[in-house]
Design an enzyme around this catalytic site. Structure first.
Site, PDB file in Angstrom:
ATOM      1  CD  GLU A  58      -2.420  -1.020   3.833  1.00 20.43           C
ATOM      2  OE1 GLU A  58      -3.499  -1.208   3.289  1.00 20.43           O
ATOM      3  OE2 GLU A  58      -1.408  -1.721   3.633  1.00 20.43           O
TER       4      GLU A  58
ATOM      5  CB  CYS B 202       2.249   4.345  -5.057  1.00 21.18           C
ATOM      6  SG  CYS B 202       3.867   4.241  -5.854  1.00 21.18           S
TER       7      CYS B 202
ATOM      8  CB  CYS C 290       3.483  -1.714  -9.879  1.00 20.70           C
ATOM      9  SG  CYS C 290       4.978  -0.704  -9.744  1.00 20.70           S
TER      10      CYS C 290
ATOM     11  CB  CYS D 121       1.184  -2.670  -6.478  1.00 20.58           C
ATOM     12  SG  CYS D 121       1.324  -1.717  -4.962  1.00 20.58           S
TER      13      CYS D 121
ATOM     14  N   GLY E 141       3.583   3.320  -1.078  1.00 17.29           N
ATOM     15  CA  GLY E 141       4.367   4.404  -1.662  1.00 17.29           C
ATOM     16  C   GLY E 141       5.762   4.023  -2.081  1.00 17.29           C
ATOM     17  CD  GLU E 142      10.023   3.971  -5.291  1.00 17.02           C
ATOM     18  OE1 GLU E 142       9.588   2.803  -5.293  1.00 17.02           O
ATOM     19  OE2 GLU E 142      11.214   4.242  -5.092  1.00 17.02           O
TER      20      GLU E 142
ATOM     21  CB  SER F  33      11.566  -1.779  -0.933  1.00 21.65           C
ATOM     22  OG  SER F  33      11.138  -2.428  -2.110  1.00 21.65           O
TER      23      SER F  33
ATOM     24  CB  SER G 269      10.283  -3.783  -6.874  1.00 21.52           C
ATOM     25  OG  SER G 269      10.082  -3.619  -5.493  1.00 21.52           O
ATOM     26  CG  LEU G 270      14.604  -7.255 -11.556  1.00 24.30           C
ATOM     27  CD1 LEU G 270      15.046  -5.872 -11.953  1.00 24.30           C
ATOM     28  CD2 LEU G 270      15.815  -8.160 -11.326  1.00 24.30           C
ATOM     29  CG  HIS G 271       8.218  -7.394  -9.371  1.00 22.20           C
ATOM     30  ND1 HIS G 271       8.264  -8.245  -8.286  1.00 22.20           N
ATOM     31  CD2 HIS G 271       8.012  -6.144  -8.858  1.00 22.20           C
ATOM     32  CE1 HIS G 271       8.066  -7.532  -7.177  1.00 22.20           C
ATOM     33  NE2 HIS G 271       7.928  -6.272  -7.495  1.00 22.20           N
TER      34      HIS G 271
ATOM     35  CG  ASN H 277      -0.347 -10.849  -0.915  1.00 17.14           C
ATOM     36  OD1 ASN H 277      -0.993 -11.792  -0.460  1.00 17.14           O
ATOM     37  ND2 ASN H 277       0.572 -10.194  -0.239  1.00 17.14           N
TER      38      ASN H 277
ATOM     39  CB  CYS I  38       1.917  -3.425  -0.807  1.00 20.77           C
ATOM     40  SG  CYS I  38       2.200  -1.731  -1.240  1.00 20.77           S
TER      41      CYS I  38
HETATM   42  N1  SAH Z   1       7.396   1.171  -3.793  1.00 21.88           N
HETATM   43  C1  SAH Z   1       8.404   0.306  -3.296  1.00 21.88           C
HETATM   44  C2  SAH Z   1       8.119  -0.232  -1.915  1.00 21.88           C
HETATM   45  C3  SAH Z   1       6.698  -0.629  -1.569  1.00 21.88           C
HETATM   46  S1  SAH Z   1       6.056  -2.095  -2.264  1.00 21.88           S
HETATM   47  C4  SAH Z   1       8.643  -0.827  -4.268  1.00 21.88           C
HETATM   48  O1  SAH Z   1       7.846  -0.998  -5.173  1.00 21.88           O
HETATM   49  O2  SAH Z   1       9.653  -1.501  -4.128  1.00 21.88           O
HETATM   50  C5  SAH Z   1       6.914  -3.415  -1.423  1.00 21.88           C
HETATM   51  C6  SAH Z   1       7.072  -4.656  -2.278  1.00 21.88           C
HETATM   52  O3  SAH Z   1       5.809  -5.351  -2.419  1.00 21.88           O
HETATM   53  C7  SAH Z   1       7.564  -4.375  -3.693  1.00 21.88           C
HETATM   54  O4  SAH Z   1       8.561  -5.293  -4.051  1.00 21.88           O
HETATM   55  C8  SAH Z   1       6.308  -4.580  -4.504  1.00 21.88           C
HETATM   56  O5  SAH Z   1       6.590  -4.843  -5.843  1.00 21.88           O
HETATM   57  C9  SAH Z   1       5.667  -5.732  -3.767  1.00 21.88           C
HETATM   58  N2  SAH Z   1       4.259  -5.935  -4.080  1.00 21.88           N
HETATM   59  C10 SAH Z   1       3.317  -5.008  -4.323  1.00 21.88           C
HETATM   60  N3  SAH Z   1       2.123  -5.591  -4.570  1.00 21.88           N
HETATM   61  C11 SAH Z   1       2.312  -6.922  -4.480  1.00 21.88           C
HETATM   62  C12 SAH Z   1       1.457  -8.062  -4.633  1.00 21.88           C
HETATM   63  N4  SAH Z   1       0.174  -7.911  -4.931  1.00 21.88           N
HETATM   64  N5  SAH Z   1       2.000  -9.292  -4.476  1.00 21.88           N
HETATM   65  C13 SAH Z   1       3.315  -9.435  -4.160  1.00 21.88           C
HETATM   66  N6  SAH Z   1       4.174  -8.407  -4.001  1.00 21.88           N
HETATM   67  C14 SAH Z   1       3.665  -7.156  -4.164  1.00 21.88           C
HETATM   68 FE1  SF4 Z   2       4.217   1.994  -5.932  1.00 24.05          FE
HETATM   69 FE2  SF4 Z   2       5.840   0.006  -5.098  1.00 24.05          FE
HETATM   70 FE3  SF4 Z   2       3.217  -0.421  -5.470  1.00 24.05          FE
HETATM   71 FE4  SF4 Z   2       4.798  -0.014  -7.577  1.00 24.05          FE
HETATM   72  S1  SF4 Z   2       4.889  -1.752  -6.143  1.00 24.05           S
HETATM   73  S2  SF4 Z   2       2.781   0.915  -7.266  1.00 24.05           S
HETATM   74  S3  SF4 Z   2       6.206   1.482  -6.776  1.00 24.05           S
HETATM   75  S4  SF4 Z   2       4.119   0.915  -3.976  1.00 24.05           S
END
Ligand code: SAH
Ligand code: SF4
Length: 350
Positions: free
Chosen positions: A90, A111, A115, A118, A161-162, A191, A214-216, A290, A333
């Site tokens: 995407e 990926c 997580c 995601c 992806g990461e 990121s 990405s801390l969360h 999301n 994502c």
């Molecule tokens: N892998 C990298 C970059 C891609 S994800 C990373 O994890 O940082 C880009 C961002 O979208 C990250 O901060 C990820 O945690 C966030 N993200 C993924 N799924 C999400 C969701 N369902 N709602 C909100 N943020 C999300």
């Molecule tokens: Fe991969 Fe980033 Fe999604 Fe985590 S948030 S699964 S590292 S793409």
């Protein structure tokens, strides 16, 4: 047929040398492709006809084919591309009112980090993208914008992806976005989910590219539940790497925070985050979750969002709450690809 984008400038010079061509032809060709957005060799009128013909016979520009496209009411457009082995990835283009045009590009098909909230994590890992496949996503958006008299101003490596799991190709791509496509380093953001050795390595690259982490969650227990990678690199090690990055580069880090109702928007989490980040040159980017297919959590309400932001402000930490762009087109994502894959959307409807 050789994909021109798989060659960097030196690689192209070498191929041209074998063809008996001077090295400045490489610059001419790259200018056509990246600056004038011409990918048809026959239109590269300052090249000798014989070279144009040889290029047409032996090379192509790019390998991505558009599988699906959607445009959101807020101007966000999202594309699914098919790679030459059939994998789907995407790319998102965001329009901002201040005129910025930002591309969100993928670095892997799927990926491996898993997580739980995601959509990309939920589909698992297929393969790394090459630098060419990463760069081409931005190039295609830049071409479309150029046709409308607009310019691609920002690129974020925040798609599927990461990037730091595919470190070398991602960094190669970033360098080409700067050198060939002309996107300023400070307008590029990588990121990462928090791969500690790569954050340290990135700090030493001497690039002005921005870093987002990405801390969360601000406690190991909660973060390990959401982001399995936290078991490998817990907060203590992650924060040490982030402090190293800030010391080494003098640059501010952006911390990404998905606001999940009752999970990451609580007063306890806000205070824990405040303590964790206090004094560090940073910024928090909070985004209401999301919702995705395999995760039951829901986005925070506006009261919780406000409370979260104001607690962080008490610690001197600035937070921006991002609006969820393209929510009507599965622009989170990995979400649109998931929908295309499951035939929820017609992949031929362009
Ligand atoms: N892998 C990298 C970059 C891609 S994800 C990373 O994890 O940082 C880009 C961002 O979208 C990250 O901060 C990820 O945690 C966030 N993200 C993924 N799924 C999400 C969701 N369902 N709602 C909100 N943020 C999300
Ligand atoms: Fe991969 Fe980033 Fe999604 Fe985590 S948030 S699964 S590292 S793409």
């Amino acid at each position: 047929m050789q994909n021109l984008l798989e060659l960097d400038r030196d690689g192209l010079i070498q191929v041209l040398a074998k063809w008996g061509q001077p090295s400045f032809r490489a610059r001419q060709i790259l200018t056509w492709v990246f600056q004038r957005h011409v990918t048809d060799f026959s239109e590269m009128t300052d090249l000798p006809l014989s070279l144009r013909e040889r290029l047409m016979a032996e090379m192509r520009v790019g390998s991505l084919s558009l599988a699906h496209q959607r445009r959101s009411r807020d101007g966000t457009s999202k594309r699914v591309y098919r790679l030459d082995d059939g994998q789907l990835i995407e790319t998102v283009l965001m329009h901002y009112r201040d005129g910025r045009r930002s591309a969100c590009i993928s670095t892997q098909a799927g990926c491996a980090l898993g997580c739980i909230f995601c959509a990309t994590g939920q589909m698992g890992f297929a393969r790394h993208l090459s630098a060419a496949e990463i760069v081409e996503q931005a190039l295609l958006l830049a071409q479309d914008l150029a046709r409308r008299g607009e310019r691609l101003s920002n690129v974020v490596l925040m798609g599927m992806g990461e990037p730091f799991h595919n470190y070398d190709e991602s960094l190669k791509a970033v360098r080409r976005l700067m050198d060939d496509l002309g996107v300023g380093a400070r307008h590029i953001t990588i990121s990462t989910v928090g791969l500690v050795p790569q954050i340290r390595r990135f700090a030493d690259e001497g690039l002005q590219v921005r870093l987002a982490v990405s801390l969360h969650a601000a406690t190991d227990e909660d973060r390990s539940d959401l982001l399995p990678v936290n078991r490998r690199w817990p907060l203590r090690e992650l924060m040490a790497a982030c402090r190293h990055y800030v010391r080494k580069t003098g640059r501010r880090i952006t911390f990404e925070w998905a606001l999940i109702r009752g999970e990451t928007d609580t007063m306890e989490q806000a205070h824990a985050l405040g303590r964790l980040l206090q004094g560090l040159l940073c910024h928090v980017n909070a985004i209401p979750l999301n919702p995705t297919a395999d995760y039951a959590g829901s986005p925070s309400g506006s009261e919780e969002v406000e409370r979260f932001v104001s607690i962080l402000a008490d610690y001197g930490i600035r937070t921006t709450v991002r609006v969820r762009r393209g929510i009507d087109i599965d622009a989170g994502c990995g979400q649109l690809r998931a929908a295309v894959q499951s035939n929820e959307v017609n992949s031929d409807a362009l």
